[in-house]
Design a protein around this motif. Structure first.
Motif, short mmCIF file in Angstrom:
data_model
loop_
_atom_site.label_atom_id
_atom_site.label_comp_id
_atom_site.label_asym_id
_atom_site.label_seq_id
_atom_site.Cartn_x
_atom_site.Cartn_y
_atom_site.Cartn_z
N UNK A 56 63.44 60.83 31.87
CA UNK A 56 63.18 61.51 33.02
C UNK A 56 63.82 62.65 32.90
N UNK A 57 62.62 63.90 32.79
CA UNK A 57 62.84 65.03 32.24
C UNK A 57 63.28 66.07 34.20
N UNK A 58 64.37 66.45 34.04
CA UNK A 58 64.43 67.19 35.38
C UNK A 58 65.29 68.98 36.11
N UNK A 59 63.99 69.64 36.35
CA UNK A 59 63.91 70.95 36.03
C UNK A 59 64.09 71.70 37.99
N UNK A 100 68.09 59.82 29.06
CA UNK A 100 66.69 58.70 28.53
C UNK A 100 67.90 57.56 29.47
N UNK A 101 66.47 56.80 29.88
CA UNK A 101 66.90 55.19 30.69
C UNK A 101 66.44 54.34 29.93
N UNK A 159 59.85 64.37 36.24
CA UNK A 159 58.54 64.58 35.32
C UNK A 159 59.32 62.63 34.61
N UNK A 160 58.34 61.38 34.93
CA UNK A 160 58.94 60.15 34.20
C UNK A 160 57.77 59.82 33.67
N UNK A 161 58.49 59.59 32.69
CA UNK A 161 57.64 59.49 31.14
C UNK A 161 58.42 58.46 30.73
N UNK A 162 57.05 57.81 29.64
CA UNK A 162 57.71 56.49 28.57
C UNK A 162 58.66 56.67 27.40
N UNK A 203 59.23 60.75 16.21
CA UNK A 203 60.61 59.90 16.52
C UNK A 203 61.48 60.10 17.78
N UNK A 204 60.65 61.10 18.44
CA UNK A 204 60.86 61.36 19.88
C UNK A 204 60.19 62.36 20.46
N UNK A 205 59.62 62.09 21.36
CA UNK A 205 59.16 63.12 22.12
C UNK A 205 59.26 63.19 24.34
N UNK A 206 59.12 64.61 24.49
CA UNK A 206 59.19 65.00 25.29
C UNK A 206 58.24 65.77 26.20
#
Length: 440
Positions: A411-414, A236-237, A396-399, A380-383
């Motif tokens: 930012x979710x990295x695999x 989370x940035x 993945x770059x998400x709001x 309250x949170x989503x991914x």
């Protein structure tokens, strides 16, 4: 039968049901023809997960949550269909009202305990299903409701990419929540124009595409195998960190100030770090995946993706982040046309990996990811994670949730596990991006 999720790996109790369209189609079963992009993405799966507080789900039962799906599927008939093959072998969707699967589960921990243990991780909260090995029985959409000890709820999807891209998946479940809130289902869906995206001729590649990888699958089990175990982690940035990152990269850049989007800066930073992990030698080529998030209201799901290649002229590990971001924005080459030709030449029967064939960056920062509401409450949170990622990995770059300025990013990295551990250490040690936990 189609594959079902493995519920034995987590302490839950579960049951599975099927939801079908409210109005039976009878003998009117139609065929939904898949275009080249649908078929190109058929080995990938989109898995968004939304977390809601106990206040958001107060008074809602499992029946209440499933209820809106019946009228919604009347309009999204192909979502409740099943894969078939034409005489030539090209896959299509038979709109036969076979339905979507719904799982109901319970966790013996609170949401707070989940976040303390898993951070932004969503493993186990989205159904673990893929299409096949019996395609005729495999649902294209699997939904999972998980109730927590505190009364909170997570809503997880496994959306077959053959149905449409991540924006389509987000819009579908947002429409479900609107019907749950008392809004009528759409009278009809707008079918988008899927013609070739318009780009300057010099930015188009008409040769053999280099951002996808041909692969083999086992029978009709639509999931490619990997040489390495791919793990996933989310950063989370915050909006403050993004501004600090932008300031820091501008200060190290001796040229005139460069304008770049947060997605391009984050992509450049992660690419630079991954290249340094591999002694600065690579990767030299990356894939950039974008989609139009400003779609018409009530638009039919589609794979409206633009897939581009960018090849660095020098080692990314030694590049300035902002200069690299500018090059990503201006010098990438669109490969859609070449991929359409390749898929059509194979009559849609060949199998490809897109996410992770090269290191892949997916721009979802403008997507309406948080449009889902329960009882008027946002999650309250989503991914979101992807399944079927190749060995080179995907970012993945998400709001992010609103945090002061409300302009942060998820930012979710695999990546292969060892590489991912090194990336976490480098982002924290050199850039101050700490692996924090969500709070609410």
């Amino acid at each position: 039968m189609g594959s079902l999720p493995d519920f034995e790996t987590t302490p839950v109790s579960s049951r599975i049901s099927t939801v079908v369209p409210a109005t039976p189609r009878g003998e009117e079963n139609g065929a939904y023809q898949l275009n080249y992009m649908d078929l190109l993405m058929k080995l990938h799966y989109i898995r968004p997960v939304y977390f809601f507080s106990s206040e958001a789900v107060q008074g809602l039962t499992a029946c209440d949550l499933k209820g809106p799906m019946f009228p919604l599927l009347d309009k999204y008939s192909h979502v409740s269909g099943r894969i078939r093959r034409s005489e030539s072998g090209r896959p299509y969707i038979k709109c036969n009202d076979a339905g979507v699967r719904v799982a109901e589960s319970h966790q013996e921990i609170t949401l707070r305990e989940w976040f303390d243990e898993n951070g932004y991780g969503v493993e186990g909260l989205a159904p673990d299903h893929v299409l096949g090995p019996d395609l005729a029985f495999s649902p294209l959409l699997f939904i999972k409701f998980t109730w927590f000890k505190c009364g909170g709820l997570s809503l997880g999807l496994s959306w077959a990419h053959v149905l449409g891209d991540a924006v389509s998946a987000f819009n579908f479940i947002t429409k479900w929540s609107q019907i749950l809130a008392g809004n009528p289902p759409p009278k009809s869906l707008h079918i988008s124009n899927l013609s070739e995206p318009q780009f300057p001729t010099k930015s188009l590649n008409i040769e053999k595409p280099s951002i996808i990888k041909k692969t083999r699958i086992v029978g009709e089990f639509w999931l490619a195998t990997n040489d390495n175990d791919v793990a996933t982690h989310t950063f989370h940035i915050t909006s403050k960190q993004l501004q600090q990152l932008l300031t820091a990269t501008n200060q190290t850049n001796n040229a005139t100030k460069v304008e770049a989007s947060y997605f391009e800066i984050i992509s450049a930073l992660v690419w630079k770090c991954i290249a340094q992990i591999s002694d600065g030698s690579g990767p030299r080529v990356v894939t950039i995946c974008t989609s139009d998030s400003n779609r018409a209201e009530n638009e039919f799901p589609s794979n409206g993706l633009v897939l581009s290649k960018f090849e660095a002229s020098s080692a990314a590990g030694k590049s300035d982040v902002l200069k690299l971001a500018k090059l990503i924005a201006e010098k990438r080459t669109v490969e859609n046309h070449a991929m359409e030709k390749l898929v059509d030449e194979g009559e849609g029967k060949e199998d490809f990996i897109v996410y992770g064939a090269n290191l892949t960056f997916v721009d979802l920062e403008e997507a309406d990811f948080r449009g889902v509401k329960l009882n008027g409450h946002k999650p309250v949170m989503a991914n979101c994670t992807f399944r079927g990622v190749g060995d080179q990995g995907v970012v993945l770059v998400l709001p992010a949730p609103e945090d002061g300025g409300g302009d942060g990013r998820i930012v979710t990295v695999s990546l292969p596990g060892k590489e991912l551990d090194q990336l976490k250490a480098k982002l924290e040690g050199e850039w101050g991006i700490i692996c924090s936990r969500p709070g609410f």
